[in-house]
Design a protein around this motif. Structure first.
Motif, PDB file in Angstrom:
ATOM      1  N   ALA A  96       0.793 -10.055   2.788  1.00 32.67           N
ATOM      2  CA  ALA A  96      -0.047  -9.258   3.677  1.00 32.67           C
ATOM      3  C   ALA A  96      -0.637 -10.035   4.852  1.00 32.67           C
ATOM      4  O   ALA A  96      -0.658  -9.534   5.966  1.00 32.67           O
ATOM      5  CB  ALA A  96      -1.151  -8.603   2.882  1.00 32.67           C
TER       6      ALA A  96
ATOM      7  N   LEU B  59       0.208  -8.664   8.477  1.00 33.96           N
ATOM      8  CA  LEU B  59      -0.780  -8.054   9.366  1.00 33.96           C
ATOM      9  C   LEU B  59      -0.855  -8.793  10.691  1.00 33.96           C
ATOM     10  O   LEU B  59      -1.140  -8.214  11.723  1.00 33.96           O
ATOM     11  CB  LEU B  59      -2.164  -8.036   8.704  1.00 33.96           C
ATOM     12  CG  LEU B  59      -2.312  -7.083   7.518  1.00 33.96           C
ATOM     13  CD1 LEU B  59      -3.755  -7.037   7.062  1.00 33.96           C
ATOM     14  CD2 LEU B  59      -1.839  -5.682   7.867  1.00 33.96           C
TER      15      LEU B  59
ATOM     16  N   PHE C 249      -0.760   1.321   1.930  1.00 32.75           N
ATOM     17  CA  PHE C 249      -1.877   0.483   2.360  1.00 32.75           C
ATOM     18  C   PHE C 249      -1.497  -0.282   3.626  1.00 32.75           C
ATOM     19  O   PHE C 249      -2.251  -0.364   4.585  1.00 32.75           O
ATOM     20  CB  PHE C 249      -2.248  -0.521   1.264  1.00 32.75           C
ATOM     21  CG  PHE C 249      -3.005   0.069   0.103  1.00 32.75           C
ATOM     22  CD1 PHE C 249      -3.411   1.390   0.104  1.00 32.75           C
ATOM     23  CD2 PHE C 249      -3.311  -0.715  -1.003  1.00 32.75           C
ATOM     24  CE1 PHE C 249      -4.098   1.927  -0.965  1.00 32.75           C
ATOM     25  CE2 PHE C 249      -4.018  -0.181  -2.078  1.00 32.75           C
ATOM     26  CZ  PHE C 249      -4.405   1.135  -2.058  1.00 32.75           C
TER      27      PHE C 249
ATOM     28  N   ASP D 191      -3.181  -0.013   7.210  1.00 25.58           N
ATOM     29  CA  ASP D 191      -3.786  -1.179   7.847  1.00 25.58           C
ATOM     30  C   ASP D 191      -3.227  -1.394   9.239  1.00 25.58           C
ATOM     31  O   ASP D 191      -3.955  -1.654  10.194  1.00 25.58           O
ATOM     32  CB  ASP D 191      -3.522  -2.439   7.007  1.00 25.58           C
ATOM     33  CG  ASP D 191      -4.625  -2.667   5.988  1.00 25.58           C
ATOM     34  OD1 ASP D 191      -5.396  -1.724   5.742  1.00 25.58           O
ATOM     35  OD2 ASP D 191      -4.699  -3.781   5.441  1.00 25.58           O
ATOM     36  N   ARG D 192      -1.923  -1.284   9.356  1.00 28.98           N
ATOM     37  CA  ARG D 192      -1.285  -1.654  10.620  1.00 28.98           C
ATOM     38  C   ARG D 192      -1.371  -0.550  11.663  1.00 28.98           C
ATOM     39  O   ARG D 192      -1.537  -0.828  12.845  1.00 28.98           O
ATOM     40  CB  ARG D 192       0.180  -2.040  10.391  1.00 28.98           C
ATOM     41  CG  ARG D 192       0.327  -3.448   9.818  1.00 28.98           C
ATOM     42  CD  ARG D 192       1.742  -3.938   9.916  1.00 28.98           C
ATOM     43  NE  ARG D 192       2.268  -3.876  11.259  1.00 28.98           N
ATOM     44  CZ  ARG D 192       2.454  -4.922  12.042  1.00 28.98           C
ATOM     45  NH1 ARG D 192       2.163  -6.124  11.625  1.00 28.98           N
ATOM     46  NH2 ARG D 192       2.969  -4.762  13.238  1.00 28.98           N
TER      47      ARG D 192
ATOM     48  N   ALA E 296      -7.026   0.624   8.991  1.00 25.31           N
ATOM     49  CA  ALA E 296      -7.717   0.434   7.717  1.00 25.31           C
ATOM     50  C   ALA E 296      -7.763  -1.064   7.411  1.00 25.31           C
ATOM     51  O   ALA E 296      -7.207  -1.870   8.165  1.00 25.31           O
ATOM     52  CB  ALA E 296      -6.984   1.178   6.607  1.00 25.31           C
ATOM     53  N   SER E 297      -8.446  -1.467   6.337  1.00 22.21           N
ATOM     54  CA  SER E 297      -8.519  -2.908   6.074  1.00 22.21           C
ATOM     55  C   SER E 297      -8.404  -3.236   4.588  1.00 22.21           C
ATOM     56  O   SER E 297      -9.214  -3.963   4.046  1.00 22.21           O
ATOM     57  CB  SER E 297      -9.791  -3.497   6.668  1.00 22.21           C
ATOM     58  OG  SER E 297     -10.855  -2.619   6.495  1.00 22.21           O
ATOM     59  N   PHE E 298      -7.380  -2.667   3.967  1.00 25.82           N
ATOM     60  CA  PHE E 298      -7.135  -3.006   2.562  1.00 25.82           C
ATOM     61  C   PHE E 298      -6.835  -4.500   2.416  1.00 25.82           C
ATOM     62  O   PHE E 298      -7.224  -5.127   1.459  1.00 25.82           O
ATOM     63  CB  PHE E 298      -5.958  -2.207   2.011  1.00 25.82           C
ATOM     64  CG  PHE E 298      -6.210  -0.731   1.944  1.00 25.82           C
ATOM     65  CD1 PHE E 298      -7.002  -0.214   0.934  1.00 25.82           C
ATOM     66  CD2 PHE E 298      -5.659   0.121   2.889  1.00 25.82           C
ATOM     67  CE1 PHE E 298      -7.243   1.151   0.861  1.00 25.82           C
ATOM     68  CE2 PHE E 298      -5.892   1.486   2.821  1.00 25.82           C
ATOM     69  CZ  PHE E 298      -6.685   2.007   1.810  1.00 25.82           C
TER      70      PHE E 298
ATOM     71  N   ALA F  50      -7.203  -6.767   5.166  1.00 29.93           N
ATOM     72  CA  ALA F  50      -7.779  -7.559   6.256  1.00 29.93           C
ATOM     73  C   ALA F  50      -8.970  -8.343   5.719  1.00 29.93           C
ATOM     74  O   ALA F  50     -10.033  -7.783   5.464  1.00 29.93           O
ATOM     75  CB  ALA F  50      -8.194  -6.646   7.403  1.00 29.93           C
TER      76      ALA F  50
ATOM     77  N   GLY G 293     -11.194  -7.154   3.045  1.00 27.15           N
ATOM     78  CA  GLY G 293      -9.972  -6.824   2.312  1.00 27.15           C
ATOM     79  C   GLY G 293      -9.460  -8.016   1.533  1.00 27.15           C
ATOM     80  O   GLY G 293     -10.049  -9.103   1.576  1.00 27.15           O
TER      81      GLY G 293
ATOM     82  N   THR H 166      -5.769  -9.993   0.392  1.00 24.96           N
ATOM     83  CA  THR H 166      -4.312 -10.023   0.516  1.00 24.96           C
ATOM     84  C   THR H 166      -3.615 -10.209  -0.835  1.00 24.96           C
ATOM     85  O   THR H 166      -2.443  -9.913  -0.972  1.00 24.96           O
ATOM     86  CB  THR H 166      -3.873 -11.186   1.429  1.00 24.96           C
ATOM     87  OG1 THR H 166      -4.312 -12.405   0.842  1.00 24.96           O
ATOM     88  CG2 THR H 166      -4.472 -11.053   2.810  1.00 24.96           C
TER      89      THR H 166
ATOM     90  N   TRP I  19      -1.914  -7.127  -2.305  1.00 23.17           N
ATOM     91  CA  TRP I  19      -0.533  -6.848  -1.910  1.00 23.17           C
ATOM     92  C   TRP I  19       0.433  -7.595  -2.829  1.00 23.17           C
ATOM     93  O   TRP I  19       1.435  -7.042  -3.283  1.00 23.17           O
ATOM     94  CB  TRP I  19      -0.270  -7.233  -0.454  1.00 23.17           C
ATOM     95  CG  TRP I  19       1.196  -7.242  -0.150  1.00 23.17           C
ATOM     96  CD1 TRP I  19       2.039  -8.300  -0.241  1.00 23.17           C
ATOM     97  CD2 TRP I  19       2.003  -6.119   0.219  1.00 23.17           C
ATOM     98  NE1 TRP I  19       3.322  -7.918   0.057  1.00 23.17           N
ATOM     99  CE2 TRP I  19       3.345  -6.586   0.341  1.00 23.17           C
ATOM    100  CE3 TRP I  19       1.741  -4.761   0.462  1.00 23.17           C
ATOM    101  CZ2 TRP I  19       4.399  -5.749   0.699  1.00 23.17           C
ATOM    102  CZ3 TRP I  19       2.800  -3.933   0.825  1.00 23.17           C
ATOM    103  CH2 TRP I  19       4.096  -4.425   0.934  1.00 23.17           C
TER     104      TRP I  19
END
Lengths: 365, 626
Positions: B140, B144, B216, B220-221, B225-227, B229, B234, B236, B239
């Protein structure tokens, strides 16, 4: 025909030999030439598991070769209908039980070693004099360079880690941007450098790096982190405790070393606030805290083994790097020097000056 | 309708394939598109090996190299291996259980077209601003940070094709539970059907976590959103968990059907019943079950702590036991048999030592402290190529030779097949064996270049030379396919002479309704039992000859998938502020939901093949369908 086969055999033998001779790699980076207790433990596990696994392969191969040789159609006859055997409970038991025993043999050292290598309980234990009994290094992974902070000693360096030999060194790892992984193959296995949490482990350096051909151990980033992942190298100097203490003292010196020579002095000016302002990202004093500056600390630049972590350490490469960092580490965050110089490229004279100044930055004798 | 043999025009054939709901034609579609993506992934592999042939090579730039490795992995796993295995499942499994088709023929078609459009979407990234470049694992923090739309193509493309795979998995599960011929109990099912069954269950359980992760990622992208980030709180690592909770079962989704194909081959070409059938079945189920317990062994170096690492290390080691059971049962199957070394059998025989070599390095990596050294080095690259190429791809090549006659009614050349085998097999070992040592010598994976001072030059050059041999093997296979199609020599029901299961009891290719009369199954290896009893028809029947109810073809699955494909472009470019993006998004979704609605509202009752037509068919031998 026979001659042809013999030649092939010789060729196969020669190539096997070649593989074995070249097979261990360079001592600066190979896990097969362990230079520390952690790597040695892991190497022992490698040997133990290789022996057991070779045994498994040999058993399978024997049955396999016998089967395909003995029961080929040309041997048993075109029309032979084999007996339609359903199976054998006894055999099923045997080849369930034996692998379980083999796995148990592997499981015991695995669990022991997993806990042993993760044991950082002595990290913060204080010695009699109130100082920490072990060295701790805070490692920060940045896009394509590494920062090493020694919090007890109050010093910071980058790209080249200096550690004492024959004692535990603890590492706190965190990333300033994306995930990296901290790996010194000949000294011990890797640990990820995550952006969201500090990972802690220890390594032991049992060999002085001056004994190596290149004088340093090679460290790597082992997690894909962008275009220059392959170039995110660092180097490790392991020295005995006395030499390490001297290095620390030199790093702690408040007064910056006197810059000698007109060219280098011109370089210092260029480097400073009134010139290109390189100094706003790159500190030139080892004294300080970690994870503050946007670029690597350059206090030990002249002592380093490489430029940018992987290029040969000479003025030519310093100049190349400064004039076009993207060429040598695509995707790195160092600004194009022209943007710092009112849109103009640096002249040869200016590059020479900067290189002379940087190569003069040293804490070693 | 079915009895008049007509030579169809090119356009009509295309239309026929676009609208077909026949599992055998869908199998051909899967095989062709999977084969195409296999070639694309293979070209990417060659680019990687060219770049790494020597130290400091500048054949590919750093950024391009990362795109190539990402697309190589993603393409080979999602767009080549899985679809080709789905092709064999589609072509063979319904025949093995004596069914006329899968349970949901319409969904079968939908599953294919979703996979197809997802794959095309993903690969269009090459021409639309750059491919994904964060590795097939797409961790992730890097994903990102990745610029451009590559990662968006990855997330959206895999979402679409993942739906397709999920649909296929559910379809096969229902088919195997409900559509077995009378007498085909679970413990009489051929092993390929069993592995299809377990792999489908794994698909059902493993793809949802991937879909959640991809959602997710998309949120995010594309929608801020910031699952994942970190600076927004968030994480990583989530993921990594989601990916590997999918990713580890995924490798069993690939290898179990491969085991199934090899099980069929060992029995056929040893002319012998599978040794320890029951043990093989239970080992399959156990592997599927354990497959969900071990995902964190991909994350030993993440810093999960010694307790988690120890538990997952032990759980991983256990998988070696059922896998070992399988290996030994196969060895005992050929032991005492009458082995014919036809091309499929050569692959199967070569698979055993290769896969054992890949398996034991897997156990070595299960030793968590040792894995700290091996993880993300070339050792792991060698390991997973040994199990995936040495297991899955060898099975795909073996299955192509084994089932080609059943799917197309012609035989691939044995002679060229053997050439392919030797080039591919020797090239494979040359390429990957030495990579174990590169890893131990400290070479990390996914590096676009390496210095001359690292001591890795020779081994990398050897590895690259092996890749040339592998490519040669694949080219010979292509020549073989073309020559076989041109020659067009038709073959009979049981071209290998020793077929044991129901698919070999009917014509090659089978008529579009498969079985004029549903067979009655009297035991494991149905066709073999009938052959040994001297039954000339190859089966006994569970029902008198009567009318057969068949589904109509439909273009709707194609249109639904096309709608999703179009909508994805809208979603992708929406944030760029392109004025047309929203219209494209809405238009694509409207097309998708509109055609779903049409399908729901319009009754399609299918058609009947009458008894007379079946009788005429049996006389004329026409198997071309309607």
């Amino acid at each position: 025909m026979m001659k042809g086969i013999k030649k092939w055999r010789l060729f196969a033998l020669m190539s096997m030999l070649l593989v074995f001779l070249a097979g261990c790699g360079r001592e600066e980076i190979s896990t097969l030439i362990p230079a520390g207790r952690v790597a040695q433990d892991q190497f022992n596990l490698l040997i133990l598991s290789s022996v057991i696994m070779t045994f498994v392969i040999v058993v399978v191969l024997i049955i396999f070769i016998l089967a395909i040789v003995k029961f080929r159609r040309s041997k048993v006859g075109e029309d032979m209908i084999p007996e339609q055997v359903e199976g054998s409970a006894k055999l099923e038991f045997i080849w369930t039980a034996i692998p379980i025993v083999l796995l148990l043999i592997l499981a015991v050292p695995t669990v022991y070693s997993t806990f042993d290598l993760a044991d950082v309980s002595t990290m913060d234990v204080e010695a009699k004099d109130g100082n920490s009994s072990h060295l701790t290094v805070n490692v920060t992974g940045n896009l394509y360079w590494w920062e090493f902070e020694y919090p007890e000693q109050g010093i910071v360096t980058a790209q080249e880690l200096v550690v004492p030999t024959n004692e535990r060194v603890y590492f706190n790892l965190i990333s300033a941007d994306i995930k990296h992984s901290f790996w010194i193959p000949s000294v011990g296995g890797k640990l990820d450098v995550n952006p969201e949490n500090v990972n802690t482990f220890y390594l032991e350096f049992d060999q002085e790096s001056s004994e190596l051909e290149d004088g340093v151990f090679y460290g790597k980033c082992a997690e894909l982190c962008g275009p220059s992942h392959a170039l995110m190298d660092f180097k490790v100097k392991s020295v005995d405790r006395e030499e390490f203490d001297q290095w620390v003292t030199a790093m702690q010196a408040e007064e910056p070393a006197v810059v000698e020579g007109a060219l280098a002095q011109q370089g210092e000016e260029l480097f400073g606030q009134d010139g290109l302002s390189c100094i706003s990202c790159h500190a030139t004093s080892g004294l300080g805290e970690g994870n503050l500056m946007a670029g690597p600390n350059l206090a030990t630049f002249g002592d380093r083994n490489r430029v940018a972590g992987y290029l040969e350490h000479n003025e030519e490469n310093v100049k190349k790097w400064i004039s076009d960092p993207q060429e040598y580490k695509p995707g790195n965050l160092m600004p194009d020097v022209a943007t710092l110089n009112n849109g103009e490229k640096l002249s040869d004279q200016e590059l020479n000056a900067l290189a002379a100044y940087l190569m003069g930055l040293s804490v070693e004798e | 309708m079915s009895s008049i043999a007509q030579k169809k025009g090119f356009g009509a054939t295309i239309w026929d394939f676009m609208t077909t709901v026949d599992h055998k034609k869908i199998a051909i579609l899967y095989l062709m598109s999977g084969g195409f993506f296999f070639l694309v992934g293979g070209i990417e592999a060659m680019l990687i090996r060219i770049q790494l042939v020597k130290a400091g090579n500048d054949f590919l730039s750093a950024g391009t190299f990362n795109e190539v490795i990402t697309m190589h992995g993603t393409t080979m796993i999602f767009l080549a291996s899985m679809p080709i295995l789905l092709a064999f499942m589609n072509a063979v499994m319904p025949l093995q259980i004596g069914a006329r088709d899968v349970a949901f023929p319409f969904l079968n078609s939908l599953g294919f077209w979703l996979f197809f459009f997802g794959g095309i979407f993903l690969n269009l990234s090459w021409f639309m601003g750059g491919a994904p470049d964060a590795g097939w694992t797409n961790y992730a923090s890097l994903a990102l940070a990745s610029e451009g739309h590559g990662i968006d193509f990855y997330a959206l493309g895999l979402t679409i094709s993942g739906f397709g795979t999920l649909i296929a998995g559910i379809n096969f599960l229902v088919t195997i539970i409900n559509m077995r011929a009378p007498g085909m109990t679970y413990m009489r099912m051929p092993l390929f059907t069993w592995t299809t069954f377990v792999a489908s269950a794994l698909i059902l359980l493993a793809f949802p976590p991937l879909t959640v992760g991809l959602f997710f990622m998309i949120f995010d992208r594309l929608f801020g959103a910031s699952f994942f980030a970190v600076e927004m709180g968030g994480n990583t690592i989530i993921w990594e968990h989601l990916f590997w909770i999918f990713g580890h079962p995924e490798v069993y989704i690939l290898i179990l059907p491969a085991f199934g194909i090899f099980s069929e081959i060992f029995a056929i070409f040893s002319r012998k019943r599978l040794f320890g059938y029951t043990a093989l079945v239970f080992a399959t189920i156990l592997i599927g079950f354990y497959g969900f317990m071990v995902w964190a062994h991909h994350m030993f170096t993440v810093g999960l702590g010694p307790t988690a690492n120890a538990v997952f290390a032990l759980a991983t080691m256990i998988i070696a036991v059922p896998t070992g059971i399988k290996i030994f049962n196969w060895l005992l199957t050929i032991w005492g048999g009458n082995i014919s070394f036809s091309v499929p059998m050569i692959y199967a025989v070569a698979f055993i030592p290769t896969f054992v070599a890949g398996g034991v390095t897997g156990v070595m990596q299960a030793i968590a402290p040792l894995d700290y050294q091996l993880h993300d080095s070339y050792f792991i690259v060698a390991h997973f190529h040994y199990v995936i190429v040495g297991g899955v791809v060898l099975a795909i090549l073996a299955g192509t030779h084994l089932y080609w006659p059943k799917m197309f009614g012609t035989m691939l050349s044995e002679k060229l097949g053997k050439w392919t085998f030797w080039f591919f097999f020797l090239g494979f070992h040359l390429t990957f064996f030495i990579q174990h040592f590169l890893g131990l010598m400290g070479m990390p994976r996914r590096v676009y270049t390496f210095g001359a001072d690292q001591g890795w030059d020779l081994f990398n050059a050897i590895s690259s030379s092996g890749a040339v041999l592998m490519a040669t093997g694949v080219i010979i296979l292509l020549v073989n396919v073309v020559m076989t199609i041109v020659k067009n020599e038709r073959i009979g029901n049981d071209p290998w002479g020793d077929g044991r299961t129901l698919e070999w009891a009917i014509p090659s290719p089978p008529p579009f309704y498969n079985f004029a009369q549903t067979p009655l199954v009297r035991g494991l290896d149905t066709y073999w039992i009938e052959k040994m009893d001297g039954n000339k028809k190859g089966m006994i029947f569970a029902e008198p000859l009567g009318d057969i109810h068949m589904p109509n073809g439909s273009i709707i699955p194609f249109v639904i998938s096309l709608g999703m494909f179009i909508a994805s472009f809208g979603a992708l470019y929406f944030l760029d502020g392109k004025p047309w993006a929203l219209a494209v998004l809405i238009g694509g979704l409207a097309l998708m939901f509109g055609s779903m609605l049409l399908r729901s509202l319009k009754d399609d009752l299918g058609f009947h093949i009458t008894k007379e037509e079946l009788l005429e068919d049996a006389k004329g031998g026409n198997t071309d369908g309607h």
